[in-house]
Design a protein around this motif. Structure first.
Motif, PDB file in Angstrom:
ATOM      1  N   LEU A 114      69.850  22.833  77.031  1.00 42.49           N
ATOM      2  CA  LEU A 114      69.455  21.462  76.735  1.00 42.49           C
ATOM      3  C   LEU A 114      70.464  20.525  77.387  1.00 42.49           C
ATOM      4  N   GLY A 115      69.980  19.435  77.949  1.00 41.35           N
ATOM      5  CA  GLY A 115      70.896  18.499  78.568  1.00 41.35           C
ATOM      6  C   GLY A 115      70.429  18.080  79.939  1.00 41.35           C
ATOM      7  N   PRO A 116      71.294  17.328  80.662  1.00 43.31           N
ATOM      8  CA  PRO A 116      72.657  16.995  80.258  1.00 43.31           C
ATOM      9  C   PRO A 116      72.701  16.031  79.073  1.00 43.31           C
ATOM     10  N   VAL A 117      73.826  16.094  78.355  1.00 43.77           N
ATOM     11  CA  VAL A 117      74.014  15.238  77.191  1.00 43.77           C
ATOM     12  C   VAL A 117      74.212  13.799  77.655  1.00 43.77           C
ATOM     13  N   THR A 118      73.512  12.871  77.030  1.00 42.63           N
ATOM     14  CA  THR A 118      73.606  11.457  77.388  1.00 42.63           C
ATOM     15  C   THR A 118      74.143  10.649  76.211  1.00 42.63           C
ATOM     16  N   ALA A 119      74.635   9.442  76.535  1.00 42.67           N
ATOM     17  CA  ALA A 119      75.116   8.549  75.490  1.00 42.67           C
ATOM     18  C   ALA A 119      73.942   8.066  74.651  1.00 42.67           C
ATOM     19  N   ALA A 120      74.214   7.782  73.400  1.00 39.92           N
ATOM     20  CA  ALA A 120      73.163   7.286  72.525  1.00 39.92           C
ATOM     21  C   ALA A 120      72.711   5.908  72.992  1.00 39.92           C
ATOM     22  N   PRO A 121      71.426   5.644  73.023  1.00 46.67           N
ATOM     23  CA  PRO A 121      70.952   4.313  73.419  1.00 46.67           C
ATOM     24  C   PRO A 121      71.419   3.262  72.416  1.00 46.67           C
ATOM     25  N   ILE A 122      71.775   2.078  72.941  1.00 44.07           N
ATOM     26  CA  ILE A 122      72.262   1.004  72.086  1.00 44.07           C
ATOM     27  C   ILE A 122      71.068   0.309  71.441  1.00 44.07           C
ATOM     28  N   VAL A 123      71.108   0.205  70.148  1.00 41.29           N
ATOM     29  CA  VAL A 123      70.055  -0.484  69.403  1.00 41.29           C
ATOM     30  C   VAL A 123      70.573  -1.863  69.020  1.00 41.29           C
TER      31      VAL A 123
END
Length: 567
Positions: free
Chosen positions: A446-455
């Motif tokens: 699984l991946g690549p790991v990404t930053a969490a989207p800004i809400v």
């Protein structure tokens, strides 16, 4: 262990390459192999094998069902001294897992690997060894008899070869689900439509041309077929009255076998039934227990009319008959010693079994969203063909730039993704051990790991009514000395930041009494408390609108408010 009666002498020892001290040839895989599922299966005869899941209590599978990877493994062979060429395994099988094996009367042996490769060895060959097809990568099953052979391929195609006239002339367009070849060089195939085809030498017993709904065929000296309802079909009963199938087994048969003039069947309760014609008084039909030690049988082989080898649901091998070199299974190293046997094939002078190897039958599966702050889980654990010794361990892995490393301390079945894993591809590795052998299997990635989207949170601008101050009396002033504008920004859950623009638009009268439009603009920095104040000087008398515009920030959404006022 085998039956207590009869008690033959030990089999003549054969030597596997590089292991001269062993009385029977063994082959154990030494490396990892791709997991493949066969779409077709071969039947148990004196020269072919049906696979059934070791350790299950259910009846053996029909021939057209897939071969589970869980049954594949290494070969153990044994027999008389004259069969040493067939019982000595070729070095090319080292590191291979076997899914189909055939022991022929020549003596010749053949095997198909889980990678679809075909191997044929032994002698004297009569051309069956030298003429075997090479380069196959999609073989599913092999059947050998005398100097002829037939291979079933994964797509149902059939390849045949040998010395019998027309044996290689496979009917055009044939797609099969089971194959066999008899001692005279007649090849048989159950088609994918359930009918029976034959070619090569003229059959000793000509089969009916109206057979349907078949799932399996076997052939030694006499052939037989099995239909989907568990009925055995034989022919030539006018010549061989003993070929008539016992009525009480019809509808209950799951596997069939044949050798010389003897038929065998495994019933749906796991018992064995033998019948046939005593053409040769020196080879009477053997008497065997319906269930060896009361256990269900999953694989059956018959050779020379009166030699029988059976595999029970717990992977044990039992044998009966006159061929002491084959039936004395207690003297064969590598079977009945704790590792389960999955299938057997026997010829007149030797036997071969597939011993299930310890390997991963299914890799672990991980699931989740590869986003920082999210949690990945092992949704499906790894599965192994045999029970591991002790605890199965796990380790989460990260792959960055082509290099895979362990994630320190990540050994449970969950993993919370943090900033350090951004950009990495994640997988999970399972390690299990049995009998000193270690098996490692790795999950999907699984991946690549990404930053969490800004809400971003919503913002709200509220504005007060502007307040104007005048020089002298208000009624006499033509314009305001100064006008104060106040507003506030609310951003629940986030701190307001940035600047706010104030646009003032209005209509005023000039000295000639004509109306004209005016506009002014100002900005202010948002304070920590969200409060705003702007002072505008010299607004003439008239009607105005004040528009506060907040463009938002990295954490907040934009907002606007409009107030009407007079000066």
């Amino acid at each position: 262990m085998g039956p207590t009666e009869p008690t033959p002498g030990p089999p003549v020892a054969t030597k596997m390459k590089n292991t001269p001290a062993e009385p029977a040839s063994h082959h154990r895989p030494t490396g990892a192999h791709p997991l493949r599922i066969r779409t077709l299966m071969t039947a148990v005869t004196a020269g072919a094998v049906t696979f059934a899941l070791v350790g299950t209590a259910t009846a053996p599978a029909f021939a057209n069902q897939p071969i589970p990877d869980a049954q594949s493994g290494h070969l153990v062979t044994w027999g008389s001294g004259s069969a040493s060429a067939a019982t000595t395994l070729p070095s090319e099988l080292d590191g291979k897992r076997i899914v189909s094996v055939s022991a022929s009367d020549n003596p010749i042996s053949g095997a198909v690997t889980d990678e679809g490769e075909l191997f044929v060895w032994g002698g004297p060959s009569g051309g069956v060894v030298a003429g075997a097809p090479t380069g196959l990568t999609d073989a599913a099953a092999v059947a050998l008899r005398a100097a002829n052979g037939v291979v079933l391929r994964e797509g149902g195609e059939v390849v045949a070869w040998g010395v019998a006239p027309g044996i290689s002339a496979v009917p055009e367009g044939l797609r099969a689900q089971a194959v066999a070849v008899d001692v005279t060089g007649t090849a048989f195939a159950v088609t994918t439509e359930g009918t029976l085809a034959h070619w090569g030498s003229a059959p000793f017993l000509v089969p009916p041309d109206d057979l349907t709904d078949l799932v399996d065929v076997v052939a030694g000296r006499i052939p037989a077929a099995l239909d989907a309802d568990g009925n055995v079909i034989t022919w030539g009963t006018d010549l061989l009255p003993g070929s008539v199938v016992p009525a009480d087994i019809q509808g209950h048969v799951t596997q069939i076998a044949t050798g010389e003039f003897t038929y065998g069947a495994i019933l749906d309760d796991g018992s064995i039934r033998l019948w046939g014609s005593d053409v040769d008084p020196s080879k009477p039909i053997p008497t065997v227990p319906a269930k060896p030690d009361g256990k269900k049988v999953i694989s059956l082989g018959i050779a020379n009319g009166n030699t029988v080898v059976a595999v029970t649901e717990d992977g044990q091998v039992y044998a009966w008959g006159s061929n002491a070199d084959v039936v004395n299974v207690d003297a064969v190293a590598g079977i009945n010693d704790g590792e389960p046997v999955a299938a057997v094939s026997i010829g007149e002078y030797h036997a071969a079994v597939i011993v299930t190897d310890f390997h991963a039958s299914a890799a672990p599966v991980i699931a989740g969203s590869p986003v920082i702050g999210q949690q990945l889980t092992v949704s499906t654990p790894a599965e192994f063909t045999l029970d591991p010794d002790g605890e199965v361990t796990g380790q989460w892995l990260r792959t960055t730039g082509g290099t895979t490393t362990e994630i320190a301390g990540a050994t449970t079945d969950t993993l919370t993704l943090d900033k350090s894993l951004e950009g990495a591809t994640i997988s999970y590795e399972t390690t299990a051990e049995r009998g000193g052998e270690t098996v490692v299997t790795t999950s999907n990635t699984l991946g690549p790991v990404t930053a969490a989207p800004i809400v971003k949170v919503a913002s709200t601008v509220t504005a007060e009514k502007p307040v104007s101050k005048y020089k002298g009396k208000k009624s006499a002033a033509k314009k305001a000395k100064r006008t104060s504008f106040s507003a506030a920004i609310a951003t629940p859950g986030a701190s307001p930041a940035g600047t706010v623009t104030l646009i003032i638009e209005g209509k005023v009268k000039n000295k000639k009494g004509k109306t004209k439009k005016v506009s002014k603009q100002a900005t202010a920095i948002v304070g920590a408390d969200g409060a705003l104040k702007i002072v505008v000087k010299g607004l003439k008398r008239g009607k105005y609108t004040a528009t506060w515009s907040y463009p938002g920030s990295s954490t907040t959404l934009p907002s606007t408010v409009v107030r009407k006022f007079k000066v």
